[in-house]
Scaffold this motif. Sequence first.
Motif, mmCIF file in Angstrom:
data_model
loop_
_atom_site.group_PDB
_atom_site.id
_atom_site.type_symbol
_atom_site.label_atom_id
_atom_site.label_comp_id
_atom_site.label_asym_id
_atom_site.label_seq_id
_atom_site.Cartn_x
_atom_site.Cartn_y
_atom_site.Cartn_z
ATOM 1 N N PRO A 25 0.835 -1.314 -0.131
ATOM 2 C CA PRO A 25 -0.032 -0.142 -0.057
ATOM 3 C C PRO A 25 0.925 1.280 -0.050
ATOM 4 C CG PRO A 25 0.158 -0.957 2.083
ATOM 5 C CD PRO A 25 0.843 -2.022 1.249
ATOM 6 N N ALA A 26 0.176 2.629 0.079
ATOM 7 C CA ALA A 26 0.947 3.636 0.011
ATOM 8 C C ALA A 26 2.022 3.759 0.898
ATOM 9 C CB ALA A 26 0.141 4.840 -0.182
ATOM 10 N N ALA A 27 1.547 3.486 2.091
ATOM 11 C CA ALA A 27 2.258 3.447 3.125
ATOM 12 C C ALA A 27 3.732 2.713 3.308
ATOM 13 C CB ALA A 27 1.282 2.994 4.638
ATOM 14 N N ALA A 28 3.979 1.912 2.019
ATOM 15 C CA ALA A 28 5.021 1.236 2.234
ATOM 16 C C ALA A 28 6.170 2.007 1.996
ATOM 17 C CB ALA A 28 4.862 0.276 1.049
ATOM 18 N N THR A 29 6.201 3.245 1.509
ATOM 19 C CA THR A 29 7.061 4.300 1.280
ATOM 20 C C THR A 29 7.802 4.566 2.392
ATOM 21 O OG1 THR A 29 5.387 6.056 1.213
ATOM 22 C CG2 THR A 29 5.859 5.044 -0.810
ATOM 23 N N ASN A 30 7.020 4.428 3.713
ATOM 24 C CA ASN A 30 7.762 4.912 4.890
ATOM 25 C C ASN A 30 8.812 3.955 5.228
ATOM 26 O OD1 ASN A 30 5.643 6.882 5.272
ATOM 27 N ND2 ASN A 30 4.342 5.319 6.454
ATOM 28 N N ARG A 31 8.841 2.635 4.422
ATOM 29 C CA ARG A 31 10.053 1.829 4.849
ATOM 30 C C ARG A 31 11.314 2.308 3.925
ATOM 31 N NH1 ARG A 31 5.173 -1.209 5.375
ATOM 32 N NH2 ARG A 31 5.162 -2.336 7.127
ATOM 33 N N VAL A 32 11.255 3.140 3.010
ATOM 34 C CA VAL A 32 12.380 3.420 2.003
ATOM 35 C C VAL A 32 13.670 3.817 2.639
ATOM 36 C CG1 VAL A 32 13.231 4.669 0.190
ATOM 37 C CG2 VAL A 32 10.859 3.886 0.233
ATOM 38 N N THR A 33 13.756 4.635 3.702
ATOM 39 C CA THR A 33 14.819 4.990 4.450
ATOM 40 C C THR A 33 15.400 3.772 5.102
ATOM 41 O OG1 THR A 33 13.805 7.140 4.841
ATOM 42 C CG2 THR A 33 15.800 6.576 6.069
ATOM 43 N N ALA A 34 14.750 2.911 5.674
ATOM 44 C CA ALA A 34 15.430 1.788 6.424
ATOM 45 C C ALA A 34 15.865 0.585 5.486
ATOM 46 C CB ALA A 34 14.326 1.312 7.462
ATOM 47 N N LEU A 35 15.351 0.753 4.420
ATOM 48 C CA LEU A 35 15.455 -0.179 3.389
ATOM 49 C C LEU A 35 16.841 0.135 2.351
ATOM 50 C CD1 LEU A 35 12.274 -1.211 1.603
ATOM 51 C CD2 LEU A 35 13.929 -2.819 2.548
ATOM 52 N N SER A 36 17.207 1.385 2.510
ATOM 53 C CA SER A 36 18.286 1.838 1.670
ATOM 54 C C SER A 36 19.487 1.393 2.008
ATOM 55 C CB SER A 36 18.191 3.445 1.798
ATOM 56 O OG SER A 36 17.263 4.041 1.054
#
Length: 486
Positions: free
Chosen positions: A179-190
């Motif tokens: 869902p759209a809220a998945a973008t909140n994980r981008v920083t941790a994934l980087s």
Amino acid sequence: MPMTLGGLVRERALGLRVVAGHDLLDRPVGWVHVSELDDPTPFLEGGELLLTTGLRVDADTDFPTFVARLVTRGIAGLGFGTGLGHDTVPSPLVKAADEAGLPLLDVPRRTPFIAISKAVSAAVAADAYATVTATNAAQRELTTAALSGPERVVRRLSRLLEGWVLLLERSGAVLAAAPAAATNRVTALSAELDRLGRGVASAGFTLGEDHVAVHVLGNRSVLVAGRAAPLDRVGQQVLAAAASVLTLTIARAGDLDTARRRLRGAVLRLLVAGHRDLAADLLPLPDEPVVVQVFTGQAEHRARGLELLEGREVFCAELDDQLVVVTSGETAEAVTGLRGGVSGPVGYRDFDHAHRQAVQAAESAHAGGLVRFGDVVGAGMLGLLRPEAAHAYALSLLAPVIEHDRNGRGDLIVSLTEWLRRHGQWDPAAARLGVHRHTLRNRIGRIAELTGRDLDSPGTRAEFWFALQLLDDPADRPGDMPETRP
């Protein structure tokens, strides 16, 4: 679902009884193997249910060592056949299995080992068929979704996996999220994605409480999926199928973008050549009158500018080292890093003329700036010069004079400016400067010596006048020098 030890125990026809490891019956059984060897582990892969009648078992058998070998090998459980060599499962074996955490089943004499093998084989086949069926159905859904673009594939994959999904550029920019809220994980994934490096095709890791799987799609994109539970075999195959579909979808989109850009480039060349009707047969064109905008600069800035303009649904195309935009009306906007020029409004019959106007205006602009051709014409001949080149030439011509003024009395540039403004007339210029005309003659003579130029020549005087007008930066002029523009 794969067959488990608990599933076999629940098969009442088999009559199996649990004698050790009662809380470990959720282990899946990958296959069944029968052996009477003291050490059967060389013939096991792990995940099997090992069946034995204990023909080699006696009072001297080292049960702890036997069980330890099986546990180390990773078998699912041990089935001990009773009613032949042993009426019951030996108690030392039960104790060793309990202590080592190995499920131990009592297989009654009436149950042939082949019946257990058939039950597991049928379950394995059914599980494989269910996996294939589920994977094929998911592949069909993903393929259908791909017709609507990568975003639809990402949303469908998120639903199939019951988790979150991100499609990212290698730079970390989000292309799609569900869902759209998945973008909140981008920083941790980087940080995790950076550690993968460029040679990794797929990987898995945990992120907080989520189990994350990554597939690299070519050189530009990364597919990331996560959920609370690890992906099972179906989930892994569905994710791999989505990665394949997205790779093809992105590649196809890139090919289509390239083809569209080439077509727009061809249409632009037809317009410049005066073939408006042929151009209109290939692509819809903005309504007349149109304004032509030309942007010039480094290739990387032009590429970013093209992507930006394509997202605004205007007619834009590349022509050699130019980025050209055609719009109806006066709409114009600067592009970062590029020099922009704007023509006046014209009909398509005068398109080539408008294009030349825009090119000329762009040559007068600074990087990131936008100049209209009308403003260039209003600035006279100076407006037709490229600012960087003209300014550099002015500094080169006047450098000895400027240096003299900075280190001396600082009166040569002022004297030259006033003398040229008075068309080389000594008395009016000297009076304006408040000096004797012989003093002014000496100063102009000194300028001729410093520059090696003949100031009696009208052409030389014109060059010096233009150079003085181009000294826009106060840092270029000596202190206390007045504005040189009339």
